[in-house]
Design an enzyme around this catalytic site. Sequence first.
Site, short mmCIF file in Angstrom:
data_model
loop_
_atom_site.label_atom_id
_atom_site.label_comp_id
_atom_site.label_asym_id
_atom_site.label_seq_id
_atom_site.Cartn_x
_atom_site.Cartn_y
_atom_site.Cartn_z
N GLN A 105 0.82 -1.22 0.00
CA GLN A 105 0.00 0.00 0.00
C GLN A 105 0.85 1.27 0.00
O GLN A 105 0.34 2.36 -0.24
CB GLN A 105 -0.98 -0.01 1.17
CG GLN A 105 -0.33 0.12 2.53
CD GLN A 105 -1.31 -0.09 3.67
OE1 GLN A 105 -1.79 -1.18 3.91
NE2 GLN A 105 -1.62 0.99 4.37
N CYS A 132 -5.23 0.43 4.09
CA CYS A 132 -5.41 -0.98 4.47
C CYS A 132 -6.86 -1.41 4.30
O CYS A 132 -7.15 -2.52 3.88
CB CYS A 132 -4.97 -1.17 5.91
SG CYS A 132 -5.89 -0.18 7.09
N HIS A 169 -5.74 -1.19 11.98
CA HIS A 169 -5.26 -1.79 10.74
C HIS A 169 -6.29 -2.81 10.24
O HIS A 169 -7.19 -3.19 10.98
CB HIS A 169 -3.90 -2.45 11.00
CG HIS A 169 -3.16 -2.82 9.76
ND1 HIS A 169 -3.04 -1.97 8.67
CD2 HIS A 169 -2.50 -3.95 9.40
CE1 HIS A 169 -2.34 -2.58 7.72
NE2 HIS A 169 -2.00 -3.78 8.13
N ASN A 209 -1.46 -9.36 4.54
CA ASN A 209 -1.27 -7.93 4.78
C ASN A 209 -1.02 -7.23 3.45
O ASN A 209 -0.92 -7.88 2.40
CB ASN A 209 -0.10 -7.72 5.75
CG ASN A 209 -0.09 -6.35 6.40
OD1 ASN A 209 -0.94 -5.50 6.10
ND2 ASN A 209 0.86 -6.12 7.28
#
Length: 344
Positions: free
Chosen positions: A133, A139, A276, A311
Amino acid sequence: MRRFLCLLSLCWGLSYCLSPKNEKLDAEWEAWKTTYGKNYSEKEESFRRQVWEKNLKLINDHNRLFKEGKKSYFMGMNQFGDMTDKEFESRLNLRIAPVRTRRNYTFKRRIYYRLPKSVDWRTHGYVTPIRNQGECGACWAFSTIGSLEGQLFRKTGRLVELSKQMLIDCSGYYTCMGGSLTGALDFIRRYGVVSERCYPYMNGQNWWCYRRQCPFVRIRDYVTLPSGDERALMQAVATVGPVAVAIHAPPSFRYYQGGPYIEPRCRLSYMSNMNHALLVVGYGPLERSKYEEFGLQAYMHKDNKFWIAKNSWGEQWGDRGYIYIPKDRYNQCGIASNANYPIL
Ligand SMILES: *[C@@H]1O[C@H](CO)[C@@H](O)[C@H](O)[C@H]1NC(C)=O
Ligand SMILES: *[C@@H]1O[C@H](CO)[C@@H](O)[C@H](O)[C@H]1NC(C)=O
């Protein structure tokens, strides 16, 4: 010279004045800058170097404990090495807008007890490659889009990377400064979303929403799981596919590099905020080979159950971009607190 350094550093933060740089690390510092394409002004360089040294020490201290068997996971230097804690925290920025539930997920005991012991949607083609990102606090977009990519694959048999940038640009106030999972799903429900190829990611730095003549993926609705219920999350992951989740990421999360992420600071009592978002792509015991790779057999006897979470910080972070978060351990890191998936 020292004095000069200090004066320069003043503008960046007093705490760094006290630690002159360690020349033994010169080569490592240069290599790190090259790897991550860093190029500072002369003024900034000495400050960043000192931040980096401090972070490197934190990582090395942690890894020493890991080698002694006192930590279950290890850390590694990565792209965040030159950021102060404050800077990093401002990057982690999930704004949980009031949760709009449109459909509540129904937990079914009868189904739950028959679920497989492990599920990994990566091996079934549901999951697109790890992305980064970058500088943008998006996120929420990566996580939501990941869940949609999985459902699109489930329905059509085609894995298509979908646009995060479009959500960032077009969904109003959900920007690089954070967003929410249900907010993103609401946007997709109303307008749909195009492919990544059609509307590529620009590190968030695009600033306007463009019209695109491309096929739109549309959803009928989305489902919110009962907050904090890991059994419901397990049922959804096993029977539906990857699920977008919000988590609380404590400071150690930043340098996570592998192993079971057993982290006292991820207990509920420590959680002040969810900051997150990740994509849960499966769960199960960690394979024996993973433990052996890291010399962690001592950790195997206990509840060897983990969520496998994707992630959006690139492949250099974590275990090739993924993290193993303890499962059925009082909702570690709040992984089941705000979980959602779309219905196509
Ligand atoms: C770093 O930035 C300076 C000034 O912007 C530029 O002159 C120099 O070529 C850059 N170096 C590298 C290695 O990119
Ligand atoms: C879903 O559950 C929440 C909490 O129990 C409740 O407040 C909400 O009204 C429910 N939403 C729907 C659409 O049933």
